[in-house]
Design a protein around this motif. Structure first.
Motif, mmCIF file in Angstrom:
data_model
loop_
_atom_site.group_PDB
_atom_site.id
_atom_site.type_symbol
_atom_site.label_atom_id
_atom_site.label_comp_id
_atom_site.label_asym_id
_atom_site.label_seq_id
_atom_site.Cartn_x
_atom_site.Cartn_y
_atom_site.Cartn_z
ATOM 1 N N GLU A 8 0.836 -1.205 0.000
ATOM 2 C CA GLU A 8 0.000 0.000 0.000
ATOM 3 C C GLU A 8 0.871 1.255 0.000
ATOM 4 O OE1 GLU A 8 -0.425 -2.543 2.310
ATOM 5 O OE2 GLU A 8 -2.151 -3.444 1.314
ATOM 6 N N TYR A 9 1.896 1.270 0.858
ATOM 7 C CA TYR A 9 2.793 2.422 0.954
ATOM 8 C C TYR A 9 3.541 2.632 -0.363
ATOM 9 C CZ TYR A 9 6.409 5.512 2.846
ATOM 10 O OH TYR A 9 7.262 6.569 3.076
ATOM 11 N N ILE A 14 3.960 5.606 -5.898
ATOM 12 C CA ILE A 14 3.851 5.672 -7.357
ATOM 13 C C ILE A 14 2.666 6.530 -7.770
ATOM 14 C CG2 ILE A 14 3.383 4.311 -9.442
ATOM 15 C CD1 ILE A 14 6.243 4.013 -8.354
ATOM 16 N N GLU A 15 1.544 6.372 -7.078
ATOM 17 C CA GLU A 15 0.325 7.094 -7.445
ATOM 18 C C GLU A 15 0.403 8.586 -7.147
ATOM 19 O OE1 GLU A 15 -2.905 3.474 -6.887
ATOM 20 O OE2 GLU A 15 -2.673 4.944 -5.271
ATOM 21 N N LYS A 16 1.074 8.964 -6.072
ATOM 22 C CA LYS A 16 1.031 10.354 -5.605
ATOM 23 C C LYS A 16 2.210 11.218 -6.062
ATOM 24 C CE LYS A 16 -2.721 9.936 -3.144
ATOM 25 N NZ LYS A 16 -3.933 10.649 -3.455
ATOM 26 N N MET A 84 11.164 0.584 -2.853
ATOM 27 C CA MET A 84 9.742 0.810 -3.095
ATOM 28 C C MET A 84 9.397 0.514 -4.549
ATOM 29 S SD MET A 84 9.328 4.162 -0.636
ATOM 30 C CE MET A 84 8.128 4.884 -1.649
ATOM 31 N N LEU A 85 10.278 0.890 -5.451
ATOM 32 C CA LEU A 85 10.053 0.591 -6.865
ATOM 33 C C LEU A 85 10.115 -0.912 -7.108
ATOM 34 C CD1 LEU A 85 12.182 3.459 -8.468
ATOM 35 C CD2 LEU A 85 9.703 3.400 -8.081
ATOM 36 N N ALA A 86 11.002 -1.592 -6.393
ATOM 37 C CA ALA A 86 11.115 -3.052 -6.539
ATOM 38 C C ALA A 86 9.835 -3.751 -6.066
ATOM 39 C CB ALA A 86 12.328 -3.568 -5.763
ATOM 40 N N ILE A 87 9.245 -3.277 -4.975
ATOM 41 C CA ILE A 87 7.981 -3.849 -4.484
ATOM 42 C C ILE A 87 6.899 -3.685 -5.545
ATOM 43 C CG2 ILE A 87 6.117 -3.549 -2.792
ATOM 44 C CD1 ILE A 87 8.488 -4.894 -1.523
ATOM 45 N N ASN A 88 6.819 -2.498 -6.133
ATOM 46 C CA ASN A 88 5.824 -2.257 -7.185
ATOM 47 C C ASN A 88 6.080 -3.136 -8.404
ATOM 48 O OD1 ASN A 88 3.846 -0.150 -6.386
ATOM 49 N ND2 ASN A 88 5.712 0.970 -5.933
ATOM 50 N N GLN A 89 7.341 -3.298 -8.765
ATOM 51 C CA GLN A 89 7.691 -4.149 -9.908
ATOM 52 C C GLN A 89 7.291 -5.596 -9.639
ATOM 53 O OE1 GLN A 89 8.878 -3.184 -12.856
ATOM 54 N NE2 GLN A 89 8.883 -5.272 -13.627
ATOM 55 N N ARG A 90 7.561 -6.071 -8.432
ATOM 56 C CA ARG A 90 7.199 -7.448 -8.077
ATOM 57 C C ARG A 90 5.688 -7.641 -8.164
ATOM 58 N NH1 ARG A 90 8.963 -9.397 -2.323
ATOM 59 N NH2 ARG A 90 7.384 -7.868 -1.771
ATOM 60 N N GLU A 95 0.872 -9.785 -10.982
ATOM 61 C CA GLU A 95 -0.391 -9.519 -11.677
ATOM 62 C C GLU A 95 -0.303 -9.968 -13.136
ATOM 63 O OE1 GLU A 95 -1.394 -5.384 -11.249
ATOM 64 O OE2 GLU A 95 -1.676 -5.565 -9.089
ATOM 65 N N ASN A 96 0.827 -9.731 -13.773
ATOM 66 C CA ASN A 96 1.012 -10.125 -15.169
ATOM 67 C C ASN A 96 0.943 -11.647 -15.315
ATOM 68 O OD1 ASN A 96 1.581 -9.503 -17.943
ATOM 69 N ND2 ASN A 96 3.661 -10.262 -17.595
#
Length: 115
Positions: A8-9, A14-16, A84-90, A95-96
């Motif tokens: 979530e964090y 990424i969103e903000k 944080m970018l790595a968490i989003n990438q994972r 999802e993919n």
């Protein structure tokens, strides 16, 4: 005291936040890429911003009331952004993979129906 970063964090980051290109105020003409520290502060990512003494910095008050104090230079801790970018990438990779499985199942169903 090791704790995993929450998805979530990391997603909120990424969103903000908005990556930008900019030239440093010190007159360096080379283009830099990154984040604006004040933007990170506005969105609650104060743990990613360092405060450094710089006598040349003047106080600035932004339209939204954010104060950049006299004698203080903000800098971004980019090494803290990388995980944080790595968490989003994972998360995106997971999802993919799930979407690929769903598409494969749907293709099987379509192929069966066309027989």
């Amino acid at each position: 005291n090791i704790q995993e970063l929450s998805e979530e964090y990391c997603t909120k980051f990424i969103e903000k936040t908005t990556p930008v290109s900019f030239n440093l105020i010190n007159g360096d003409s080379s283009l830099s890429y990154g984040y604006i520290a004040q933007d990170l502060l506005r969105h609650g990512f104060d743990d990613l911003v360092n405060l450094n003494h710089d006598a040349a910095m003047e106080e600035e008050i932004d339209e939204d009331g954010l104060i950049s104090p006299k004698g203080v230079k903000f800098s971004v801790s980019y090494e803290h952004i990388i995980p944080m970018l790595a968490i989003n990438q994972r998360r995106l990779m997971q999802e993919n993979a799930e979407l690929k499985q769903t598409v494969a199942k749907l293709l099987e169903i379509v192929q069966e129906l066309m027989k």
